[in-house]
Enzyme design. Structure first.
Site, short mmCIF file in Angstrom:
data_model
loop_
_atom_site.label_atom_id
_atom_site.label_comp_id
_atom_site.label_asym_id
_atom_site.label_seq_id
_atom_site.Cartn_x
_atom_site.Cartn_y
_atom_site.Cartn_z
CD GLN A 112 -2.98 1.28 0.61
OE1 GLN A 112 -3.32 0.31 -0.05
NE2 GLN A 112 -3.67 2.41 0.64
CG HIS A 157 -3.32 4.15 -9.85
ND1 HIS A 157 -2.93 5.37 -9.37
CD2 HIS A 157 -4.49 3.86 -9.20
CE1 HIS A 157 -3.81 5.80 -8.49
NE2 HIS A 157 -4.77 4.91 -8.36
CD GLN A 189 5.51 13.20 -0.97
OE1 GLN A 189 6.63 13.02 -1.43
NE2 GLN A 189 4.42 13.01 -1.71
CE LYS A 234 16.05 13.39 6.68
NZ LYS A 234 16.85 14.53 7.17
#
Length: 700
Positions: A62, A147, A289, A291
């Protein structure tokens, strides 16, 4: 892990009752889920689950690369899809029970559940990594491929290869209508705008427009897909969640707005909905997000690209296709990773397992790809150099300007009667204003007003701005707006006109690329063979002609078409190219850090953080109803929103990564050099986030 118990076999039961079949007469199947508890699903949904196309989702993470950072993030698209189907049924049933007048049938609810179940069928290995990072680089001709597009193709393949049309008919569906309806809920073309005067859908009539907001809500982003993945992702990441989707299900109602029916929520639920959008931002910051997550996903992408460039290797997908429909006669076909999307039978076999295939391969052609993946396993990751934040004007500054303009113009105007849009800095401003303003507006309801010399200076002084800082945009369909402005400014209404020029467009492009207007020219490809050489001279940055390439600006859809109309010279979209500055930055970093580094040793990415509606307040897009009037939809006006709410809803980061593993490199020295380079470029100083969680949950 989801466990299901099968009840008595009654798969051949024929149930036809014009879509109003009684659910109590149909044996459901029970799934035990850690997020939603015991979920009862219609046997048709179980039929879909028990197909190779759906079972494939068991092997697609996921959260992609986040599993290498958060050990608990091991959940897959499989259980998420089942959870979405469950919630879609709950919301549909809740609306049917509370508002019988909506004429929601069990057939409608079943279709919505199927859409929820199948909405993610098209995800590739490591979910969004595949369509957002790998395909655009592996297949530049397929940059627009997403997708969702593959989900539609895979759904068609699933239905056809498993003969499900007959089963659908047995359970009261009408395939000729309902398959279209299901696919429209999974994904619709961007041109099918629900705001258009003409009803854009075929699966259901306009009186059931609200059904299209249950699985994937294009109106405001509130849908059961998010309800499930917020709860599920937080659970597996170990992150606390304050948003309660069950309250939304309890207080959701359908109200009519300008002839269209929309799902609304009680006004007292505003804080709960705000928490939902805040949850989204937190998940992006802390996981999606993160890093280290993005570094690992960059490494996986690089490995896939290297494997994809090798023909007939151990990472290719092999299928056997029937010749002329004869199953006894087959031919062997192989597909590279990037080509599997062209054939759904091959794509069915493409999962996260390709990571292990490459990692455990022995092929010499996969040596480079294998090396990158081994670096991930042994935690020898690309080096994170730092990030810089691209500042944006805050909403407070914009509101202050609007207030000053209202005072200057008088006539009973307030700051909420218009918007100020800076020239060149807001591509797509008309589209955003249409959504922001209360009225049902279209692009042609707005005009760009170029401040002519007679009164440009007057407004600039009144607002404390410079003459080139703004344009005035009218709000609503007020026929006398030109007269009112003319009277306030001592002008004639003919002084207002639509004006755009090439310098404004250059300013827009310059700000988008971090340059100045004088740094480049907009040139026509083909008609000016030496344009690359000319740009090299203009930029004075050690560039070569190979540094320029076509880049489709995702945040400015249709920019080529706009330039065609702007220049009005019989041009076509393919006549334009725009330069990419990242290669120059990479070369500069290589020189700055030294150590034998080259531009190929760096990766530069942009990260956008927002609440779900880019620069806009997502609450502005919600419809509410009150306890006194449950039939009338209202929107919160800006003056009604709490002043302690955020006023800036997005920011953009640029991250810099060095791919080369150098044990002799000193991270502290490199960071100092990077910081010095940022200052020289005029970037905001590198922000080192001490509180940010790093790999494996350790503090920096």
């Amino acid at each position: 892990m989801i466990i299901w118990s099968r009840l008595a076999e009654q798969e051949n039961t024929t149930v036809k009752n014009n879509g109003n079949m009684n659910p109590e007469q149909i044996p459901s199947k029970v799934f035990n889920d850690p997020i939603h508890g015991h979920m009862e699903l219609h046997p048709l949904l179980v039929k879909i689950i028990d197909t190779p196309q759906f079972q494939r989702l068991r092997n697609i993470k996921q959260l992609g690369g986040a599993y290498f950072v958060y050990p608990g993030a091991s959940h897959n698209r499989f259980e998420h899809s089942i959870g979405v189907a469950h919630l879609a049924g709950q919301l549909g049933q809740a609306l049917k029970t509370k508002q019988p007048g909506l004429n929601i049938t069990n057939r409608d609810i079943l279709c919505v559940q199927i859409a929820g179940l199948c909405h993610d069928l098209g995800h590739g290995p490591f979910s969004h990594l595949f369509d957002a990072m790998f395909i655009p680089r592996a297949r530049p001709d397929m940059r627009e491929w997403k997708h969702e597009t593959a989900s539609l193709a895979m759904f068609d393949h699933l239905v056809e290869s498993n003969g499900l049309e007959v089963v659908m008919e047995q359970y009261g569906l009408i395939p000729s209508e309902d398959l279209t309806f299901i696919k429209e809920m999974i994904h619709t073309d961007n041109n099918n705008d629900q705001e258009s005067p003409q009803w854009p859908y075929e699966g259901r009539t306009e009186d059931k427009s609200f059904l299209y907001e249950i699985v994937s809500n294009k109106e405001n982003g509130i849908d059961v897909d998010k309800f499930d993945y917020f709860a599920r992702d937080c659970y597996h990441l170990g992150v606390q969640i304050n948003f309660d989707y069950r309250r939304f299900l309890k207080f959701a109602r359908v109200c009519e707005v300008d002839g269209r029916k929309h799902i609304c929520v009680r006004d007292k639920e505003e804080d709960n909905m705000t928490e939902m959008f805040h949850t989204r931002l937190c998940l992006h910051r802390r996981a999606y997000q993160h890093k280290v997550t993005k570094i690992i996903e960059t490494m996986i992408t690089d490995a896939f690209l290297k494997a994809d460039s090798v023909e007939n290797n151990e990472s290719t997908i092999t299928i056997y296709k029937a010749i002329d429909g004869k199953t006894e006669s087959t031919e062997k076909k192989t597909f590279r990773l990037s080509k599997a999307i062209d054939d759904m039978e091959a794509y069915t076999k493409l999962t996260d397992a390709v990571f292990e295939q490459i990692l455990n391969s022995t092929s010499e052609g996969l040596k480079d790809a294998r090396h990158i993946l081994r670096r991930i396993i042994t935690r020898k990751l690309y080096r994170f150099l730092g990030e810089t934040r691209l500042d944006d004007p805050t909403e407070e500054k914009i509101l202050a300007c609007r207030r000053k303009l209202a005072e200057a113009l008088g006539g009973g105007l307030t700051e909420y009667d218009f918007e100020i849009v800076k020239k060149g800095k807001n591509p797509g401003w008309k589209e955003r204003l249409m959504k922001l303003l209360d009225d049902r507006l279209k692009e042609h309801d707005f005009e760009i007003v170029e401040i002519i010399p007679a009164w440009k200076k007057e407004l600039a002084e009144a607002l404390g701005l410079t003459e080139d800082d703004f344009v005035i945009v009218k709000k609503g369909k007020k026929p006398g707006w030109k007269n009112k402005l003319a009277e306030a400014l001592g002008l004639a209404k003919d002084d207002f006109e639509i004006v755009e020029n090439i310098s404004a467009r250059k300013k827009e492009l310059a700000e988008a690329l971090g340059l100045t207007e004088d740094d480049f020219e907009i040139v026509k490809k083909g008609k000016n063979p030496g344009w690359k050489e000319e740009l090299m001279k203009v930029l004075h940055n050690g560039l070569t002609k190979d540094d320029f390439e076509i880049v489709k600006k995702g945040k400015t859809p249709g920019w080529k078409k706009k330039l065609m109309e702007l220049l009005d010279d019989g041009l076509k979209e393919h006549d334009f190219e725009i330069m990419e500055i990242f290669p120059a930055w990479k070369r500069e970093l290589a020189e700055t850090l030294g150590g034998g580094l080259t531009e190929d040793d760096f990766d530069i990415t942009t990260i956008k953080m927002d609440y779900g509606k880019k620069r806009e307040d997502p609450i502005d897009h919600l419809y509410f109803y009150t306890k006194r009037d449950t039939t009338r939809a209202i929107k919160r006006k800006r003056c009604q929103v709490s002043r302690i709410r955020p006023t800036c809803f997005s920011e953009q980061l640029v991250r810099f990564v060095c791919k080369k593993a150098d044990p002799k490199a000193d991270p502290k020295t490199d960071k100092k050099k990077f910081k010095k380079w940022c200052k020289a470029k005029g970037f905001p100083e590198y922000q080192e986030n001490q509180s940010e969680l790093l790999e494996d949950g350790h503090q920096n």
